[in-house]
Design a protein around this motif. Sequence first.
Motif, PDB file in Angstrom:
ATOM      1  N   ASP A 117      23.829  25.599  -5.058  1.00 29.03           N
ATOM      2  CA  ASP A 117      24.502  26.800  -5.553  1.00 29.03           C
ATOM      3  C   ASP A 117      25.764  26.346  -6.270  1.00 29.03           C
ATOM      4  N   ILE A 118      25.800  26.524  -7.587  1.00 25.44           N
ATOM      5  CA  ILE A 118      26.923  25.979  -8.358  1.00 25.44           C
ATOM      6  C   ILE A 118      28.255  26.641  -7.978  1.00 25.44           C
ATOM      7  N   GLY A 119      28.175  27.834  -7.395  1.00 29.02           N
ATOM      8  CA  GLY A 119      29.400  28.498  -6.944  1.00 29.02           C
ATOM      9  C   GLY A 119      30.024  27.809  -5.737  1.00 29.02           C
ATOM     10  N   GLN A 120      29.281  26.921  -5.094  1.00 30.49           N
ATOM     11  CA  GLN A 120      29.830  26.152  -3.970  1.00 30.49           C
ATOM     12  C   GLN A 120      30.460  24.846  -4.437  1.00 30.49           C
ATOM     13  N   GLY A 121      30.312  24.532  -5.723  1.00 30.18           N
ATOM     14  CA  GLY A 121      30.916  23.318  -6.277  1.00 30.18           C
ATOM     15  C   GLY A 121      30.004  22.110  -6.186  1.00 30.18           C
ATOM     16  N   PHE A 122      30.365  21.069  -6.939  1.00 30.41           N
ATOM     17  CA  PHE A 122      29.581  19.836  -6.979  1.00 30.41           C
ATOM     18  C   PHE A 122      30.251  18.740  -6.171  1.00 30.41           C
ATOM     19  N   GLY A 123      29.442  17.771  -5.725  1.00 29.61           N
ATOM     20  CA  GLY A 123      30.001  16.618  -5.019  1.00 29.61           C
ATOM     21  C   GLY A 123      29.875  15.337  -5.818  1.00 29.61           C
ATOM     22  N   PHE A 124      29.629  15.432  -7.121  1.00 30.38           N
ATOM     23  CA  PHE A 124      29.449  14.208  -7.904  1.00 30.38           C
ATOM     24  C   PHE A 124      30.766  13.457  -8.044  1.00 30.38           C
ATOM     25  N   ARG A 125      30.675  12.136  -8.012  1.00 26.87           N
ATOM     26  CA  ARG A 125      31.869  11.315  -8.139  1.00 26.87           C
ATOM     27  C   ARG A 125      32.513  11.539  -9.505  1.00 26.87           C
ATOM     28  N   PRO A 126      33.841  11.274  -9.621  1.00 28.68           N
ATOM     29  CA  PRO A 126      34.535  11.465 -10.897  1.00 28.68           C
ATOM     30  C   PRO A 126      33.867  10.671 -12.024  1.00 28.68           C
ATOM     31  N   GLY A 127      33.723  11.314 -13.163  1.00 30.60           N
ATOM     32  CA  GLY A 127      33.196  10.619 -14.334  1.00 30.60           C
ATOM     33  C   GLY A 127      31.710  10.341 -14.310  1.00 30.60           C
ATOM     34  N   SER A 128      30.950  11.052 -13.470  1.00 29.48           N
ATOM     35  CA  SER A 128      29.517  10.766 -13.338  1.00 29.48           C
ATOM     36  C   SER A 128      28.722  11.022 -14.614  1.00 29.48           C
ATOM     37  N   PHE A 129      29.058  12.088 -15.335  1.00 28.23           N
ATOM     38  CA  PHE A 129      28.204  12.511 -16.450  1.00 28.23           C
ATOM     39  C   PHE A 129      28.896  12.365 -17.802  1.00 28.23           C
ATOM     40  N   ASP A 130      28.061  12.087 -18.819  1.00 29.07           N
ATOM     41  CA  ASP A 130      28.572  11.970 -20.184  1.00 29.07           C
ATOM     42  C   ASP A 130      28.616  13.322 -20.882  1.00 29.07           C
ATOM     43  N   GLY A 131      28.172  14.350 -20.195  1.00 25.77           N
ATOM     44  CA  GLY A 131      28.183  15.684 -20.765  1.00 25.77           C
ATOM     45  C   GLY A 131      27.391  16.613 -19.866  1.00 25.77           C
ATOM     46  N   ALA A 132      27.588  17.933 -20.052  1.00 23.34           N
ATOM     47  CA  ALA A 132      26.831  18.904 -19.259  1.00 23.34           C
ATOM     48  C   ALA A 132      26.418  20.060 -20.142  1.00 23.34           C
ATOM     49  N   ILE A 133      25.223  20.597 -19.892  1.00 24.40           N
ATOM     50  CA  ILE A 133      24.827  21.834 -20.552  1.00 24.40           C
ATOM     51  C   ILE A 133      24.423  22.848 -19.484  1.00 24.40           C
ATOM     52  N   SER A 134      24.486  24.109 -19.861  1.00 30.94           N
ATOM     53  CA  SER A 134      24.021  25.173 -18.981  1.00 30.94           C
ATOM     54  C   SER A 134      23.516  26.298 -19.858  1.00 30.94           C
ATOM     55  N   ILE A 135      22.252  26.661 -19.691  1.00 28.99           N
ATOM     56  CA  ILE A 135      21.646  27.656 -20.574  1.00 28.99           C
ATOM     57  C   ILE A 135      21.276  28.905 -19.775  1.00 28.99           C
ATOM     58  N   SER A 136      21.960  29.999 -20.078  1.00 26.62           N
ATOM     59  CA  SER A 136      21.684  31.330 -19.495  1.00 26.62           C
ATOM     60  C   SER A 136      21.871  31.368 -17.984  1.00 26.62           C
ATOM     61  N   VAL A 137      22.964  30.859 -17.488  1.00 31.75           N
ATOM     62  CA  VAL A 137      23.139  30.759 -16.040  1.00 31.75           C
ATOM     63  C   VAL A 137      24.435  31.375 -15.504  1.00 31.75           C
ATOM     64  N   ILE A 138      25.583  31.030 -16.113  1.00 31.95           N
ATOM     65  CA  ILE A 138      26.817  31.280 -15.367  1.00 31.95           C
ATOM     66  C   ILE A 138      27.217  32.750 -15.273  1.00 31.95           C
ATOM     67  N   GLN A 139      26.498  33.649 -15.978  1.00 28.85           N
ATOM     68  CA  GLN A 139      26.772  35.076 -15.742  1.00 28.85           C
ATOM     69  C   GLN A 139      26.493  35.442 -14.288  1.00 28.85           C
ATOM     70  N   TRP A 140      25.636  34.644 -13.651  1.00 33.79           N
ATOM     71  CA  TRP A 140      25.312  34.921 -12.248  1.00 33.79           C
ATOM     72  C   TRP A 140      26.504  34.711 -11.328  1.00 33.79           C
ATOM     73  N   LEU A 141      27.471  33.910 -11.749  1.00 34.49           N
ATOM     74  CA  LEU A 141      28.628  33.660 -10.898  1.00 34.49           C
ATOM     75  C   LEU A 141      29.540  34.885 -10.798  1.00 34.49           C
ATOM     76  N   LEU A 142      29.253  35.903 -11.591  1.00 35.42           N
ATOM     77  CA  LEU A 142      30.097  37.085 -11.563  1.00 35.42           C
ATOM     78  C   LEU A 142      29.696  38.069 -10.472  1.00 35.42           C
ATOM     79  N   ASN A 143      28.561  37.811  -9.828  1.00 32.15           N
ATOM     80  CA  ASN A 143      28.165  38.687  -8.717  1.00 32.15           C
ATOM     81  C   ASN A 143      28.681  38.118  -7.411  1.00 32.15           C
ATOM     82  N   ALA A 144      29.331  38.971  -6.615  1.00 30.25           N
ATOM     83  CA  ALA A 144      29.719  38.525  -5.272  1.00 30.25           C
ATOM     84  C   ALA A 144      28.464  38.458  -4.416  1.00 30.25           C
TER      85      ALA A 144
END
Lengths: 123, 329
Positions: free
Chosen positions: B141-168
């Motif tokens: 659940d991305i609303g719980q946050g990630f545990g990846f070490r600093p600098g893990s990724f060279d980039g991130a994408i998210s397609i049609s997802v984060i509107q879901w974070l607006l629901n409690a």
Amino acid sequence: MVRLITHNLLACHAKDCNTNNFPLEFKDVQLEIREADFNPDFLKGFMPKIEWKALVDTARQLGDTSLPLEQPEMLDDEFLKNLHHVLLEIHVEEGSMTCPNCKHVYPISNGIPNMLLAEHEIG
Amino acid sequence: MSLSLSFTGHHDPQPLPLTLHSALFTLHSLSSVLALLVCAAIVLVLVLVLVARYYGDAEAKKYTSNTRNQQIQADMTYRALELLNLPPGQPAFLLDIGCGSGLSGEILDEEGYLWAGVDVAPSMLEVALEREVEGDLFLQDIGQGFGFRPGSFDGAISISVIQWLLNAETSHPTSSPPHRLQRFFTTLHSSLRSPSRAVLQFYPSSDEQVQMIAGVARKAGFGGGVVVDYPNSRRARKVFLCLFVGGGGGGGSGSGQGGGKGEEELPKGLEGEEEESARVRFERRRERERAKAKGGKRKAVKDRDWILKKKEEDEDEDEDERGRGRGRW
Ligand SMILES: C[S@@+](CC[C@H](N)C(=O)[O-])C[C@H]1O[C@@H](n2cnc3c(N)ncnc32)[C@H](O)[C@@H]1O
Ligand SMILES: [Zn+2]
């Protein structure tokens, strides 16, 4: 499909678990080996991100002893092939990962680790 | 896109009140009413669980096999890759946030990127497994946050997802939308390499929502901002958060003048009504950059012949009406 490439990036993300929370420790694993395209450029680019000791220890724990204890300076083909195999071809299909600090257990089923936290564990 | 609305699994318990009413009329003893209540509750829970599961699985399959939907998600993924502006010809390890059944991840496979994906819906991840995407998948659940070490990724994408974070999700403080957004952006920021970018397409329901989300991202340390494609077209309008870590400098030309150390310029949104295929545009740009960087040193991430061969196969399949035709569907 958790492989050592992502395992090596993954620390525990439970609330207030900030030190000694890496690497997560595999338990009761079932492995599957699947071939992947060999790409030396990717590996060389990825090397600086690796926590070397954690990678070597984990690989050994899973039965692969091909990596040297010290990260070598000369990246010859044989070394890169071993690194490729360890990072990208060993899949942990079943089992679990335990945080060395808070002991949270992240179960793995069908190759997918369950990273969900209970309410009281959310930071 | 209405399809994206079906993943919360809310199903109104319509039949219950009726059953209860008739029960109250026909039964006089209090204890049997109670017993019936308990039974009804148990049955209801069972039915809801079954419906939700059936629905989850069925919806996940439907979502993934719908050709029109495949095309929309693929187009937005190509556009996100364009906005990511990764250094050409250099391998990269990416994060696909809310990867679902792998429609976006499959484009990353095709373009030769290695990636990890996270999603909160087991039924979607199951379809991703069936479709044999190449990224490592996590139930998260991305609303719980990630545990990846600093600098893990060279980039991130998210397609049609984060509107879901607006629901409690519940009434607990950690599930309030501001808390979840803050947790998400803070831990995302630290898991990205500096410099790099995160490009998140989403469906806001108002401008205030866009500003609110962008505000939380900024507080978490991101530069960049909002890019709106085809702002005046009701059908083609798309909102992207184009977020920068450490100035966001990529190696690509194309967008931003910055270069060097300073903050890159925010890319411009696409204008007009014409929807050129995002895939065509992305690949044309890549070809240009490959040509510029030629000299044999730069190799594509995957064997180039493999990509070309795969393209040819794809083109063959494009003969039928499937538009994007990528073998595995
Ligand atoms: C419209 S789908 C997009 C999937 C994929 N990116 C694509 O382009 O096909 C939205 C996805 O967001 C996921 N999602 C929603 N809320 C989430 C959360 N809190 N954490 C992780 N994933 C979430 C859903 O499970 C669903 O798979
Ligand atoms: Zn922990």
